[in-house]
Design a protein around this motif. Sequence first.
Motif, PDB file in Angstrom:
ATOM      1  N   ARG A  96       0.846  -1.183   0.000  1.00 59.46           N
ATOM      2  CA  ARG A  96       0.000   0.000   0.000  1.00 59.46           C
ATOM      3  C   ARG A  96       0.886   1.239   0.000  1.00 59.46           C
ATOM      4  N   ALA A 135       2.527   5.013   2.996  1.00 54.99           N
ATOM      5  CA  ALA A 135       1.167   5.025   3.525  1.00 54.99           C
ATOM      6  C   ALA A 135       1.171   5.221   5.033  1.00 54.99           C
ATOM      7  N   SER A 144      -2.605   1.721   7.957  1.00 52.54           N
ATOM      8  CA  SER A 144      -3.503   1.008   7.055  1.00 52.54           C
ATOM      9  C   SER A 144      -3.042  -0.433   6.986  1.00 52.54           C
ATOM     10  N   GLY A 201      -3.941  -4.181   4.529  1.00 59.35           N
ATOM     11  CA  GLY A 201      -4.725  -4.921   3.561  1.00 59.35           C
ATOM     12  C   GLY A 201      -4.271  -6.365   3.566  1.00 59.35           C
ATOM     13  N   LEU A 209      -9.386  -4.350   2.821  1.00 61.97           N
ATOM     14  CA  LEU A 209      -8.560  -3.146   2.732  1.00 61.97           C
ATOM     15  C   LEU A 209      -9.047  -2.161   3.782  1.00 61.97           C
ATOM     16  N   ASN A 243      -8.176   1.411   5.796  1.00 62.12           N
ATOM     17  CA  ASN A 243      -7.378   2.629   5.823  1.00 62.12           C
ATOM     18  C   ASN A 243      -7.803   3.483   7.005  1.00 62.12           C
ATOM     19  N   THR A 286      -5.561   5.966   0.458  1.00 57.61           N
ATOM     20  CA  THR A 286      -4.455   5.007   0.383  1.00 57.61           C
ATOM     21  C   THR A 286      -4.721   4.029  -0.757  1.00 57.61           C
ATOM     22  N   GLU A 287      -3.669   3.754  -1.538  1.00 58.23           N
ATOM     23  CA  GLU A 287      -3.782   2.815  -2.660  1.00 58.23           C
ATOM     24  C   GLU A 287      -3.250   1.451  -2.241  1.00 58.23           C
ATOM     25  N   PHE A 288      -4.046   0.419  -2.485  1.00 58.85           N
ATOM     26  CA  PHE A 288      -3.679  -0.962  -2.160  1.00 58.85           C
ATOM     27  C   PHE A 288      -3.471  -1.746  -3.452  1.00 58.85           C
TER      28      PHE A 288
END
Length: 462
Positions: A388, A396, A399, A401, A410, A412, A418-420
Amino acid sequence: GTYRAFVDQLPRLDALGVTAIELLPVHQTDPQEGSYWGYMPLCFGAVHAQYAAGDDPAAELAALVAAAHELDIEVWLDVVVNHTTEVDAAGPTYHLRGLDDAMYRRRGDGSYIETTGCGNDVDADHPAAQDLVVWSLDRLADLGVDGFRFDLAAVLSRSPSMMSRLEAWARTRDVRTIAEAWDAAGGYQVGRTWPGTGWMQWNDRFRNDVRSFLRADDGSAALMEQRVQGSPDLFDAPGDSINYLSCHDGFTLYDVFAYDAKHNGANGHGNRDGADDNRSWNCGWEGDDGAPDTVLALRRRQLRNAWCLLAMSHGVPMVAAGDEHGRTQGGNNNAYNQDNATSWIDYARRDEFADLEHFVTGLLALRARHAVLTQPEWWGDALTFLDRRGVDGSTAGPSIGWSVGDLCVLANAWWHPTEFALPPGSWTMAVDTNQADLLDPPTPVDASAYVVGPRSAVILTR
């Protein structure tokens, strides 16, 4: 409330997805003692008469148990056999003190040993005390009770002979034993330090670490990696861990997100009673009075986030009654003597939080459909923690995942998106806590990564 009235709640709990209920102590307490929860026992083997609608409390409790069994719901009892309502040497003499004062543990000067916070410890090594405890448990088991949660069980575990006797008794009666594996004087045995075998345990580390994560504490994500998989750092099997975020003492789940500090003035102890470390965050406003709509909306999302983490973790999830519809105690985290609206369950609040109860019902049904969440074995290599990052490529914040089987979660806790990175395959989104309900039908996710909004959780299935 009464045993008979509780029968009327069973269909609702069954529809919610509940498979076991744990009652606070129902052995007879002193009606004049002043506490409300039942933790000051007068007679271990008698059923509390004040909870009966008629004149046969044991029969009414047995009828409640039988009605629960009709819906395939187990009934567990919280039992307090570590002290009595006679408290310390200045307390009243009702039974054990008058019959055999030696049944209380004593120091060299003759004073009572007290690790329960209630003035006395029953001597778990005393043969007569063991006889009394087992006889009392037998009487309750005869009513059909399926399990027993032992209050402050570390008081009992100091006696190897008591532990052996309880475990042999439980095997004979085919009942569950659950330990609150600590006492009120610093004794702490949660996990593998608990000396018993065949026990489940209340996992307060789950409560503390998940609450810390939900308020985005530094370092909380690393601890979450243990909690979501059943706490293998603590236990020998995931089914040993009873995962909970709230119970009878401490903040209700709603109050975890509504109060930064306890508000126990009504208890009469100058707000000195109750825990100070609650791992709570009020979402920017203390209490409900005057709280802006944005704060109230965030609290509801945090409730959904909490329920998702509880339901999607390995182990046995437990909640306090009313958490499914936002029960509050107004910030009181030790309402032991509040036999009033502070401590009662306000079922009218179900109307205000009907969306939350509907969400919880769908979430628990989702859990029930995925056997990986209840399998007796550890997830092991089937578990993958996901990469992430911040949407700008930065590291990040708090968070986590993970994917296991046909689930991907996932979460956050950060206040930025936040990108997973997603595992390969076709996924559909079943839950986004920015929505008040589960997605029906689930939404396809055709991407190798997914961005989760601030303080939100997403559940994917395939």
